[in-house]
Structures are given as C-alpha cells and as structure tokens.
Scaffold this active site. Structure first.
Site, PDB file in Angstrom:
ATOM      1  N   LYS A 180      87.469 -47.074  29.383  1.00 16.11           N
ATOM      2  CA  LYS A 180      87.605 -46.068  28.323  1.00 16.11           C
ATOM      3  C   LYS A 180      89.055 -45.612  28.255  1.00 16.11           C
ATOM      4  CE  LYS A 180      87.490 -41.680  27.697  1.00 16.11           C
ATOM      5  NZ  LYS A 180      88.464 -41.530  26.583  1.00 16.11           N
ATOM      6  N   GLY A 233      93.940 -39.103  35.499  1.00 15.22           N
ATOM      7  CA  GLY A 233      93.950 -38.028  34.511  1.00 15.22           C
ATOM      8  C   GLY A 233      94.160 -36.683  35.167  1.00 15.22           C
ATOM      9  N   SER A 234      93.604 -35.667  34.543  1.00 10.03           N
ATOM     10  CA  SER A 234      93.889 -34.304  34.992  1.00 10.03           C
ATOM     11  C   SER A 234      93.016 -33.906  36.185  1.00 10.03           C
ATOM     12  CB  SER A 234      93.656 -33.339  33.836  1.00 10.03           C
ATOM     13  OG  SER A 234      92.313 -33.412  33.434  1.00 10.03           O
ATOM     14  N   GLY A 238      89.091 -34.804  36.930  1.00  7.70           N
ATOM     15  CA  GLY A 238      88.887 -35.576  38.161  1.00  7.70           C
ATOM     16  C   GLY A 238      87.836 -34.946  39.065  1.00  7.70           C
ATOM     17  N   GLU A 255      93.317 -40.577  40.578  1.00  6.53           N
ATOM     18  CA  GLU A 255      94.775 -40.398  40.523  1.00  6.53           C
ATOM     19  C   GLU A 255      95.007 -39.223  39.595  1.00  6.53           C
ATOM     20  OE1 GLU A 255      96.948 -42.273  42.119  1.00  6.53           O
ATOM     21  OE2 GLU A 255      95.517 -43.758  42.844  1.00  6.53           O
ATOM     22  N   CYS A 289     103.012 -38.205  35.918  1.00  7.47           N
ATOM     23  CA  CYS A 289     102.376 -37.431  36.990  1.00  7.47           C
ATOM     24  C   CYS A 289     103.327 -37.179  38.142  1.00  7.47           C
ATOM     25  CB  CYS A 289     101.128 -38.144  37.461  1.00  7.47           C
ATOM     26  SG  CYS A 289     101.417 -39.869  37.756  1.00  7.47           S
ATOM     27  N   GLU A 386     101.434 -27.798  36.821  1.00  6.92           N
ATOM     28  CA  GLU A 386     101.953 -28.988  36.157  1.00  6.92           C
ATOM     29  C   GLU A 386     102.077 -28.698  34.662  1.00  6.92           C
ATOM     30  OE1 GLU A 386      99.344 -32.463  35.989  1.00  6.92           O
ATOM     31  OE2 GLU A 386     101.103 -33.655  36.481  1.00  6.92           O
TER      32      GLU A 386
HETATM   33  P1  NAP Z   1      92.447 -35.898  31.010  1.00  9.11           P
HETATM   34  O1  NAP Z   1      92.175 -34.946  29.939  1.00  9.11           O
HETATM   35  O2  NAP Z   1      91.856 -35.688  32.331  1.00  9.11           O
HETATM   36  O3  NAP Z   1      92.063 -37.313  30.412  1.00  9.11           O
HETATM   37  C1  NAP Z   1      92.076 -38.504  31.165  1.00  9.11           C
HETATM   38  C2  NAP Z   1      90.949 -39.395  30.687  1.00  9.11           C
HETATM   39  O4  NAP Z   1      89.699 -38.795  31.025  1.00  9.11           O
HETATM   40  C3  NAP Z   1      90.934 -39.587  29.180  1.00  9.11           C
HETATM   41  O5  NAP Z   1      90.530 -40.899  28.900  1.00  9.11           O
HETATM   42  C4  NAP Z   1      89.894 -38.575  28.770  1.00  9.11           C
HETATM   43  O6  NAP Z   1      89.328 -38.854  27.526  1.00  9.11           O
HETATM   44  C5  NAP Z   1      88.888 -38.720  29.884  1.00  9.11           C
HETATM   45  N1  NAP Z   1      87.932 -37.631  30.025  1.00  9.11           N
HETATM   46  C6  NAP Z   1      88.056 -36.330  29.652  1.00  9.11           C
HETATM   47  N2  NAP Z   1      86.917 -35.649  29.932  1.00  9.11           N
HETATM   48  C7  NAP Z   1      86.044 -36.521  30.498  1.00  9.11           C
HETATM   49  C8  NAP Z   1      84.720 -36.436  31.004  1.00  9.11           C
HETATM   50  N3  NAP Z   1      84.008 -35.298  30.967  1.00  9.11           N
HETATM   51  N4  NAP Z   1      84.144 -37.535  31.526  1.00  9.11           N
HETATM   52  C9  NAP Z   1      84.829 -38.697  31.571  1.00  9.11           C
HETATM   53  N5  NAP Z   1      86.073 -38.858  31.081  1.00  9.11           N
HETATM   54  C10 NAP Z   1      86.686 -37.778  30.556  1.00  9.11           C
HETATM   55  O7  NAP Z   1      93.991 -36.017  31.308  1.00  9.11           O
HETATM   56  P2  NAP Z   1      95.145 -36.135  30.267  1.00  9.11           P
HETATM   57  O8  NAP Z   1      95.462 -34.786  29.779  1.00  9.11           O
HETATM   58  O9  NAP Z   1      94.809 -37.176  29.270  1.00  9.11           O
HETATM   59  O10 NAP Z   1      96.308 -36.725  31.190  1.00  9.11           O
HETATM   60  C11 NAP Z   1      97.216 -35.911  31.834  1.00  9.11           C
HETATM   61  C12 NAP Z   1      96.877 -35.732  33.302  1.00  9.11           C
HETATM   62  O11 NAP Z   1      96.758 -36.987  33.959  1.00  9.11           O
HETATM   63  C13 NAP Z   1      97.968 -35.006  34.028  1.00  9.11           C
HETATM   64  O12 NAP Z   1      97.410 -34.008  34.857  1.00  9.11           O
HETATM   65  C14 NAP Z   1      98.637 -36.079  34.879  1.00  9.11           C
HETATM   66  O13 NAP Z   1      99.294 -35.647  36.009  1.00  9.11           O
HETATM   67  C15 NAP Z   1      97.515 -36.996  35.156  1.00  9.11           C
HETATM   68  N6  NAP Z   1      98.024 -38.336  35.416  1.00  9.11           N
HETATM   69  C16 NAP Z   1      98.031 -38.797  36.692  1.00  9.11           C
HETATM   70  C17 NAP Z   1      98.526 -40.057  36.997  1.00  9.11           C
HETATM   71  C18 NAP Z   1      98.544 -40.573  38.406  1.00  9.11           C
HETATM   72  O14 NAP Z   1      98.841 -41.731  38.619  1.00  9.11           O
HETATM   73  N7  NAP Z   1      98.227 -39.781  39.394  1.00  9.11           N
HETATM   74  C19 NAP Z   1      98.996 -40.858  35.961  1.00  9.11           C
HETATM   75  C20 NAP Z   1      98.972 -40.372  34.665  1.00  9.11           C
HETATM   76  C21 NAP Z   1      98.466 -39.101  34.410  1.00  9.11           C
HETATM   77  P3  NAP Z   1      90.017 -38.278  26.177  1.00  9.11           P
HETATM   78  O15 NAP Z   1      91.455 -38.560  26.263  1.00  9.11           O
HETATM   79  O16 NAP Z   1      89.371 -39.019  25.108  1.00  9.11           O
HETATM   80  O17 NAP Z   1      89.698 -36.819  26.178  1.00  9.11           O
END
Ligand code: NAP
Ligand code: MG
Length: 483
Positions: A180, A233-234, A238, A255, A289, A386
């Site tokens: 996804k 993701g966030s 997570g 991650e 991140c 963050e």
């Molecule tokens: P996010 O809102 O957590 O989204 C990440 C993914 O999860 C997206 O595909 C999102 O879908 C999906 N998602 C959201 N709610 C969900 C649920 N209830 N069940 C399953 N999947 C769900 O994070 P983001 O705002 O896109 O990304 C930013 C965050 O990612 C930051 O905190 C960053 O630090 C972290 N990040 C970490 C790394 C690493 O390697 N550690 C790398 C990149 C980013 P939708 O987008 O369609 O809502």
C-alpha cells in the site's frame, strides 16, 4: 518539462490491473503546482481481501515461495535493469508526484532502489540453513522458510525507495507482498508494479492497493492471512499497527520517526559540519526521518558554526522541482505545510530566536522557506517534536557530557552525527549516543548493505536493509531426522 508518462492507475491484483470494487478513485496532486496529476483507483476492504487472497494463493502454490533462489534472483535483477532503463521517466514521475528536485530523485531515490534490488537479488540463492549436531542417531538441521504474505505500508517522502526497501528482501526470500503506497504518492509504486509483471513475476506474488491509510491500510493490517506487517511512517500509526498485529501475534517491523542530533564539538571541522547539516536538514525539504534537525554545538564554536550554516542556507534555491538548479522543492501537502508553519510560530512563541528564514514566494505550491532557530532549549517543542519540514534548531552546550546528554534527551533514536577531529572523542560520542545509525564527521549516508532502523520507541523496532533484513522475511525451521 519532460514528458510525463503515467502508469496504470488501477489496482494490481492477481497479476492484472483491475477496476476497484469500491468504485472509488482519488486524485494525486503535484505539490509544486497544486494541479491534479492523475486519478487513481482506491482499494476498499473487498479489494484488499482480493489482493491478500491472491498473495496467499500464490504463496501456497509455491510458484515463487519454493522456486529456486537463482530464478527469483533473475527476476529481481531484471527489474533493477529495467528501472535503470526507465530512470529518466520514473524520476520525473516521482518528482512531480512527491515534489522532489529532479536531480536528487535520480541521484538518490532511483539509484537506491536499483542498488537495493541488486543487493537482495544477490541474497536470493544464499538463504542457507545449518546442521546442528544433537545426537548420534539423528540428523538435525535448521532451514529458513519464507514467512508468507507481507503487508508493506510506506509513506510519501521516498515513495519508490521505501517500497523497494520492503519488496526487494521480501521477494528475495520468497514471500508474497501486498503493497500500500501512501495516498499522496501512489504513482511510482504503480510503475514498479508494471515493471515486475513485465519481468516475469508470477501473478499474485505482488499486489498493489493504493488508497487511504484508515480504509485501505486498516483493512490490510487486520487481514487474517497477513503474516508480517512491514511499515514505514509516523510513530502514531506505527503503534496502532503494533497493537493491531498483537491481536494475531504476527511479525511487525516499524521504521518510524526521528529528531536526529548533530553533536558538534569545538574541535570539529565547522565548515564541513555546516555543509553536512545544511544538506542533512534541508534535503527533501526536511521530510526525512533522519533529518539533522537538532544541532548541538559546543558554546565556543556556536557563533562561527551558525555563520557558516546561514551562509549555506542562503544558497538554497527553493522552487519548481523540475527546474534545473532547484535545490529544495515544496513539502508534500497543504496539511504538512500548515503543520510546519505552526511549528515555526510555536518556536517563536516559546522564545527561540529566528536566526534565518529563506525566501520562497511562489504563488502556488506548498512551499516552506528553510528556517533556522537558535537559542533553542531542550524543553521547547522544536527540540522534541519531529517537524518533518525544513526547520532546524541550534542549542549550545558546555562540555562533552552535557552535549551527549542533550543528544540523548529525546524519545527518538533513529540516527545521529558526531563531529570532532579527535578520534577518541568521536568514538566515545558515537558509543554514547543512542541511535540506530551514527555518522562520524559526515551526515545522511544510508546504504543497502547496512542495517537501518531505530532503537525502539518513536523511532520504531526492527531493521530494514543489510543482511539482517533477510531475518524479517523468513522463519527458521528445525528438522529432526531419526537415523
Ligand atoms: P503515516 O501517516 O504514518 O503514513 C504512512 C503510511 O501508513 C501511509 O501509507 C498511510 O496511508 C498509512 N496509514 C495511515 N493510517 C493507517 C492505518 N490505520 N492502517 C494502516 N496504514 C495506515 O506517515 P506519513 O505522515 O505519511 O510519513 C511521515 C512519517 O514517517 C514521519 O514521522 C517520518 O519520520 C516517518 N518516516 C520514517 C522513515 C524511516 O525509515 N524510519 C522513513 C520515512 C518516513 P495514507 O498515506 O494513505 O494515509
Ligand atoms: Mg502527489
């Protein structure tokens, strides 16, 4: 602008491009122009079920899971080669969908994806087990088997690269995958799906279900046939995923976020540190991140460092990601832009000094100027939360112990850098700082051969990349043969 060629905009389920049962579609937008690029099929619970069922059937059939490793490797090599051939097209697609400067997309995102595919292709035929002598009258050995269906859920900041970080090791190990992509950036994942089919990946082994997190993602993480959730993701999502996975006690890799310190001692090469922090904090408009957003500088070097840093920030050119010479694009969305601007206002209210703000007066697009605060204290939100945007804060410290203590005063533990010309001091700091990756006198490198991940909490658990990633997608089986 180079010609934009769109990928399939449907769902990839069971080896074919399908219209969504949901009947719904969503728009993906160019964050630099706010224009709609394409309208993409949205997967609902029924679509996700079809995708997981297909992945599960493929897994049980053995068409991929029990195929010779060398044959799996050949498919991954072919995909890597095709990505190389299509590099220009995919770079434009990714840059337009995610607002990334084109040169950086080519140099970083696409190359990292190719490298990752080639690296894990190399492992596909080397997943060896071991014999363990236990008793005279038995042959006892341990083999490694693919886990089953992997749900890969990725964010929008490095859409293609993050997807490949999950897919390459999972497929090398013989798993099936349902991917996804983030709803904000689905296009490069769909192109990748086309390439996998073209390169002979059997039907059902990779399914791609674009859609929203709370609908598509939620259906995927709850599905009873998923054996592993691999998420980037966030921290909030997570932890929600970990709770959901606990209902069925399945494997999870997370991650998550970061608030990475750059710990700069007085004897550091300050020019090099300023150069690295400027690129480490503003690369991808700070939506990284491991962005270097907490700069901790020895008090005696503080002013010289800030001068060097602002001089470098003045050279950042914000603008159209496709224009030559642009070094920073927009952030991903209006929501992200608003959140970052709020954080900037919050830092001012809490008493941080606005030391530098770049300009970017584009009438359209989600732009945020590169922004630097000094006099940041550890209790301020800008030091703890963050922001995921081009904003960084500088804090002065007195003495090594205080510097290290400040570096570790965080709920995050993803990455850090330490800067010193004294080898003992640098190693001591590298050991003392709590982070999954520590860079010494440099910043931001990741490599497919090195493990990548946090030390728990807001930065998550588990490691992507490196040989350790093979553990993520295999189970060990002990076999006892009576002789
Ligand atoms: P996010 O809102 O957590 O989204 C990440 C993914 O999860 C997206 O595909 C999102 O879908 C999906 N998602 C959201 N709610 C969900 C649920 N209830 N069940 C399953 N999947 C769900 O994070 P983001 O705002 O896109 O990304 C930013 C965050 O990612 C930051 O905190 C960053 O630090 C972290 N990040 C970490 C790394 C690493 O390697 N550690 C790398 C990149 C980013 P939708 O987008 O369609 O809502
Ligand atoms: Mg988009």
């Amino acid at each position: 602008m180079s010609q934009l060629s769109l990928p399939q905009l449907a769902l990839l389920i069971d080896g074919e491009w399908r219209a969504p049962m949901s009947g719904r579609h969503f728009d993906t937008v160019n964050p630099a122009s706010e224009e709609i690029i394409a309208t993409v099929a949205e997967a609902d619970r029924d679509d996700v079920d079809a995708a997981v069922q297909s992945a599960h059937r493929a897994f049980l059939s053995g068409v991929w899971s029990r195929r010779n490793g060398i044959e799996r490797a050949r498919v991954l090599w072919a995909v890597a080669a095709r990505l190389r051939e299509l590099e220009s097209d995919i770079a434009v697609l990714e840059s337009v969908d995610a607002g990334k400067p084109l040169a950086a997309t080519r140099r970083q995102d696409i190359r990292a994806a190719v490298d990752c595919l080639e690296y894990f292709a190399g492992w596909a035929d080397k997943l060896e087990g071991r014999t363990v002598p236990v008793r005279e009258d038995a042959l006892t050995y341990v083999s490694r088997e693919p886990l089953g269906v992997v749900a890969a859920i990725v964010p929008w900041n490095f859409p293609l690269m993050n997807a490949v970080w999950k897919l390459a090791p999972a497929l090398a190990c013989g798993c099936s995958v349902v991917l996804k992509p983030a709803e904000l950036t689905p296009l490069s994942a769909l192109r990748l799906g086309e390439i996998f089919l073209e390169c002979g990946l059997p039907r059902g082994v990779l399914n791609i279900v674009p859609g929203y997190g709370h609908i598509t993602g939620q259906a995927l993480i709850e599905h009873p046939l998923v054996s592993k959730i691999s998420f980037t993701g966030s921290p909030g999502v997570g932890k929600h995923i970990m709770r959901t996975a606990s209902e069925r006690a399945i494997h999870v890799g997370l991650e998550l976020g970061g608030k990475s310190p750059a710990l700069i001692f007085a004897d550091a090469d300050l020019e090099a540190a300023a150069r690295a922090v400027a690129s480490g904090a503003f690369f991808n408009a700070g939506q990284v991140c491991s962005a270097a957003t907490r700069v901790l500088v020895a008090r005696e070097a503080h002013d010289r460092f800030v001068d060097s840093l602002t001089a470098r920030m003045a050279k950042i050119r914000t603008g159209d990601p496709l224009a030559a010479g642009t070094s920073m694009g927009p952030v991903i969305s209006r929501k992200q832009q608003d959140g970052i601007l709020d954080a900037i206002e919050g830092a001012k209210k809490q008493g941080a000094t606005l030391a530098y703000a770049g300009d970017c007066d584009s009438p359209r697009g989600f732009f945020v100027p590169p922004t630097l605060f000094t006099d940041v204290t550890p209790d301020m939100a800008i030091a703890q939360k963050e922001i995921f945007g081009p904003v960084l804060g500088v804090t002065a410290f007195d003495g090594d112990a205080q510097g290290v203590a400040l570096a570790n005063d965080s709920r995050y533990s993803l990455a850090a850098s330490v800067w010193s010309q004294d080898i003992k001091r640098a190693h001591a700091a590298a050991r003392a700082v709590r982070a999954g990756t520590v860079w010494v006198n440099t910043y931001g490198h990741t490599d497919t051969r090195l493990p990548w991940g946090g030390m728990g909490g807001e930065s998550g658990v588990g490691r992507d990349l490196g040989r350790d990633a093979l553990e993520n997608y295999t189970e060990q089986k002990a076999v006892w043969v009576q002789l």
